[in-house]
Design a protein around this motif. Structure first.
Motif, short mmCIF file in Angstrom:
data_model
loop_
_atom_site.label_atom_id
_atom_site.label_comp_id
_atom_site.label_asym_id
_atom_site.label_seq_id
_atom_site.Cartn_x
_atom_site.Cartn_y
_atom_site.Cartn_z
N THR A 145 23.49 -11.09 3.57
CA THR A 145 23.14 -10.54 4.88
C THR A 145 22.46 -9.19 4.72
O THR A 145 22.91 -8.34 3.96
CB THR A 145 24.40 -10.36 5.74
OG1 THR A 145 25.05 -11.61 5.86
CG2 THR A 145 24.04 -9.83 7.11
N ASP A 186 17.23 -16.23 13.73
CA ASP A 186 17.83 -15.83 15.00
C ASP A 186 19.22 -15.23 14.85
O ASP A 186 19.70 -14.51 15.73
CB ASP A 186 17.90 -17.04 15.94
CG ASP A 186 16.52 -17.54 16.34
OD1 ASP A 186 15.58 -16.73 16.29
OD2 ASP A 186 16.39 -18.72 16.69
N ASP A 187 19.90 -15.54 13.73
CA ASP A 187 21.23 -14.97 13.52
C ASP A 187 21.16 -13.62 12.81
O ASP A 187 22.17 -13.12 12.30
CB ASP A 187 22.11 -15.95 12.71
CG ASP A 187 21.47 -16.33 11.38
OD1 ASP A 187 20.38 -15.79 11.07
OD2 ASP A 187 22.05 -17.16 10.66
N SER A 188 19.95 -13.03 12.76
CA SER A 188 19.72 -11.70 12.17
C SER A 188 20.00 -11.67 10.67
O SER A 188 20.34 -10.64 10.12
CB SER A 188 20.57 -10.63 12.88
OG SER A 188 20.21 -10.54 14.23
#
Length: 398
Positions: free
Chosen positions: A358, A303-305
């Motif tokens: 990320t 959900d935090d990409s």
């Protein structure tokens, strides 16, 4: 939502007789449930044959003096009655789910089949089987010879053993007075005679998985089954139902994590049922990259990409999940090793080189990219591009 719409066309919600009357069509099957002391104790089925003012006439297989005591009752006969007189205050619903297994007759034929039995005392049946036989010509378990006329290529055959687990097979083609099927059992996928498998056991067509997952066209189902003939099944868990449903629908249905673990392989896509927001459910996707005896590691967009590698048991805790590789028929998949490599590289490459785990391509598109879209993009290559590069579609086995 698609499967909900598909189901609503065949089966309505439970409601009172006065509420359901406007929704009923001639030829529909009506299921009525009776409660005694809050227990759902009996079901009665009826065939709608005629309109009446503020009511419907139905044909029902009923027991004398007790409409609901019809389970193989020798004191039961076929009658024509008003729906309101047998439903009373009980809940009822339209239930044509048997259409998934056996195509229904035309309205006039359903009426004729129902009315032609008026006054008959039918043995070895009940109201449900009688109603389904009127509408579809078949219902419930039957012998191989009874089922044979109803089988078509791509159909799933469920076989009832005297003891043990049920067996499943995918119908391929008819040869003489037999049907040949693809059957996953005894640790191997085989092409063999259905008669040899069934013998004296009872069997039936079972397409209820079509409610949740649309079936592929007939030729695709046959192709998906045949390309696995000869495949050795290393998993000791019973795979016959799973194999058949994946051939027909691409998805075998929702299951708990501990059951799914028996089937998952590196490169599989895992779909996880997460939240039900009103009438809309939210689904999460992950790529299986490593399978252990008691768990599976996956790569998933959270959900935090951010793309993470974590245990499947952690993200599926107390949730339904399923293997969903149905997109393969639109875009041929990479080999399993390439799938795993692509999934892992998107997580570890920047971490190894830059100390940053990320995925910025995900962050840059976080308002437009879902976990499912990212996962499928990692796994499936465009059929047109694949064709230009290789000149042919790769051989696939699920």
């Amino acid at each position: 939502m698609e499967h909900t719409m598909r189901k609503s066309k065949l089966q309505s919600e439970w409601m009172k007789c006065c509420q359901i009357l406007p929704k009923i069509k001639i030829g529909d099957l009506i299921e009525i449930r009776q409660f005694i002391m809050y227990f759902d104790v009996e079901r009665l089925w009826a065939v709608v044959v005629e309109n009446a003012p503020h009511d419907k006439f139905v044909v029902v297989y009923e027991s004398k003096g007790n409409d609901f005591a019809v389970n193989y009752n020798t004191n039961a006969i076929v009658c024509r009655k008003r729906l309101s007189t047998i439903a009373l205050s009980n809940d009822c619903r339209i239930n044509n789910l048997n259409d998934l297994n056996y195509p229904p007759f035309q309205e006039a034929e359903v009426i004729t089949r129902a009315l032609s039995n008026l006054g008959a005392c039918k043995k070895n049946t009940n109201s449900e089987n009688f109603a389904k036989e009127c509408r579809n010509g078949a219902a419930g378990w039957m012998s191989y010879s009874q089922l044979l006329p109803h089988i078509k290529p791509g159909y799933l055959i469920e076989i009832k053993p005297k003891i043990g687990l049920y067996d499943w097979a995918v119908a391929i083609k008819k040869e003489h007075n037999d049907y040949f099927v693809v059957h996953a059992n005894d640790r191997e996928v085989k092409y063999e005679s259905l008669l040899d498998i069934v013998g004296q056991k009872e069997c039936r067509i079972n397409h209820l998985n079509d409610l949740e997952n649309a079936a592929f066209p007939e030729n695709i189902i046959v192709k998906r089954a045949m390309r696995n003939v000869g495949m050795v099944i290393n998993n000791q868990y019973h795979q016959t139902a799973y194999f058949a449903k994946v051939c027909r629908n691409g998805i075998a249905g929702w299951m708990s994590y501990n059951i799914l673990l028996h089937y998952v392989k590196p490169g599989d896509l895992i779909e996880i049922e997460r939240v039900n927001l009103g009438i809309k459910k939210i689904y999460h996707w992950a790529v299986a990259v490593e399978v252990e005896s008691d768990d599976c590691f996956v790569v998933n967009l959270t959900d935090d990409s951010v793309v993470h590698r974590e245990r499947l048991s952690k993200i599926t805790f107390d949730k339904n999940c399923r293997i969903n590789n149905s997109h393969d028929e639109q875009c041929p998949p990479f080999e399993a090793e390439e799938v795993v490599k692509r999934a892992i590289s998107r997580h570890f490459a920047k971490y190894c080189r830059n100390g940053d785990a990320t995925s910025h391509q995900v962050l840059d598109n976080k308002y437009f990219l879902t976990a499912g879209d990212w996962i499928r993009g990692s796994i499936n290559v465009s059929a047109s591009v694949k064709g230009m590069v290789t000149g042919q579609e790769p051989e696939r086995r699920f």
